[in-house]
Design a protein around this motif. Structure first.
Motif: not given
Ligand code: NCD
Ligand code: ZN
Length: 350
Positions: A49-52, A74-75, A80-82, A117-119
């Motif tokens: 997945p694209i996450f970092d 998109f990411v 734990d990647n927020a 993530h929302f923050i």
């Protein structure tokens, strides 16, 4: 002949990195151009997945070499990647959060994982939620609490469109999209095997489909959720969910315009103006799509450019065909031929 602006598809599964036997940046963007789409926003549920930082570069380097139309990536939100993702925000199409289970590994079961993530994610770039039914209601509450824009992917139910309508009326910053298959197909569809019918969200009832059409003004964008899986995979014992859609979206919608279920202005608003505004996409210069609104033809997978080799709309007769696509001053597609070369596509976030 009608001229349309460059059309944007904000929801595409390109499958590269990792699953290029289903699709890659070359075939996905060929499909896009043949479907009158000049920019795609690619989903992060690839392998990996694209996450970092590193995985984003993996996707973008493949896109740089192979994409024939414009794009952004998109990411994906993980446990734990927020903070890492908020730093990548300006290079991304946006943040995708999978709050319900679907194809791929990205999923945030625990509501406490949503909060960072929302923050953290900057408010000028939307968070896109895969959130169905009651999960969607929870996502909308988060948008209200943290006062930030969210975009709901592929709505399919009457209760969903009505909830979004109510949320918009109260000033909550929510937008949404619908996929053509949720407008044109329902769960009682015959002629497709159970494996081919697998898709998330599932096809809904005729009453749900009617409610989507009746509340089109609530829906901001048309988006394919182009999710190619090969014929062999779809016909296997464990069929993955997903339909291809890039090449059939515009013809199906032009056909609906012909049938007076839709106007061209609404089509342009939902495939150009609204996605550009919601996703902060700059105007593509000297870019337009010419369609023959009167050309009648039959959809056949064999004529499409996706690597997946099938379409749920096989044999459908539609009126409305893409004749020519001009992308940044160059003819990218004309009369069935892809003319843009791999690598011509630009990252709209670069
Ligand atoms: C998508 C896929 O295959 O990647 N499948 C689907 O049924 N829509 C995942 C998704 O968008 O949920
Ligand atoms: Zn999707």
């Amino acid at each position: 002949m009608i001229q349309l602006p460059g059309l944007i598809d904000p929801h595409v599964h390109v499958r590269e990195p990792g699953q290029t036997h289903k699709e890659d940046w070359d075939t996905a963007t060929q499909s896009a151009l043949a479907g009158g789409v000049t920019a795609i926003l690619a989903m992060p549920n690839t392998k990996p997945p694209i996450f970092d930082d590193a995985t984003l570069e993996l996707a973008l380097s493949a896109a740089r070499n192979k994409a024939r139309c414009d794009y952004a990536q998109f990411v994906g939100a993980g446990p734990d990647n927020a903070e890492a993702l908020s730093a990548l925000a300006n290079q991304s199409a946006g943040l995708k959060m999978y709050l319900d289970s679907t194809f791929g590994e990205l999923r945030l079961d625990d509501m406490s994982l949503w909060t960072p993530h929302f923050i953290n994610f900057p408010k000028h770039i939307p968070i896109v939620l895969h959130s169905e039914s009651r999960t969607m209601a929870a996502g909308i509450l988060f948008a209200a609490i943290y006062d930030r824009p969210i975009h709901i992917a592929h709505i399919s139910l009457k209760e969903e469109v009505l909830l979004i309508k109510a949320a918009k009326e109260r000033g909550i910053k929510v937008t949404c999209e619908v996929a053509p298959h949720h407008l044109f197909l329902d769960k009682d569809l015959t002629g497709l095997t159970p494996g081919r019918l697998e898709v998330r969200p599932r096809l809904a009832s005729q009453a749900d489909v009617n409610a989507l059409w009746e509340n089109l003004d609530v829906i901001d964008c048309f988006a394919t959720d182009h999710a190619p899986h090969t014929v062999a995979e779809k016909d296997s014992a464990s069929p993955p969910p997903g339909f291809p859609g890039l090449e059939t979206m515009l013809p199906l919608l032009l056909n609906a315009v012909n049938e007076k279920r839709l106007t061209l202005n609404i089509l342009i608003e939902k495939m150009h103006s609204n996605p550009c505004r919601i996703f902060n996409i700059p105007e593509q210069q000297e870019t337009y799509v010419e369609v023959d609104e009167n050309a009648a033809w039959e959809i056949r997978a064999a004529d499409l450019h996706s690597r997946c080799g099938w379409t749920p709309f096989e044999g459908w007769k539609v009126k409305g065909r893409v004749r020519r696509v001009v992308l940044r001053g160059q003819i990218a597609f004309e009369d069935g031929k892809i003319l843009a070369q791999p690598g011509y596509g630009r990252n709209i976030r670069a």
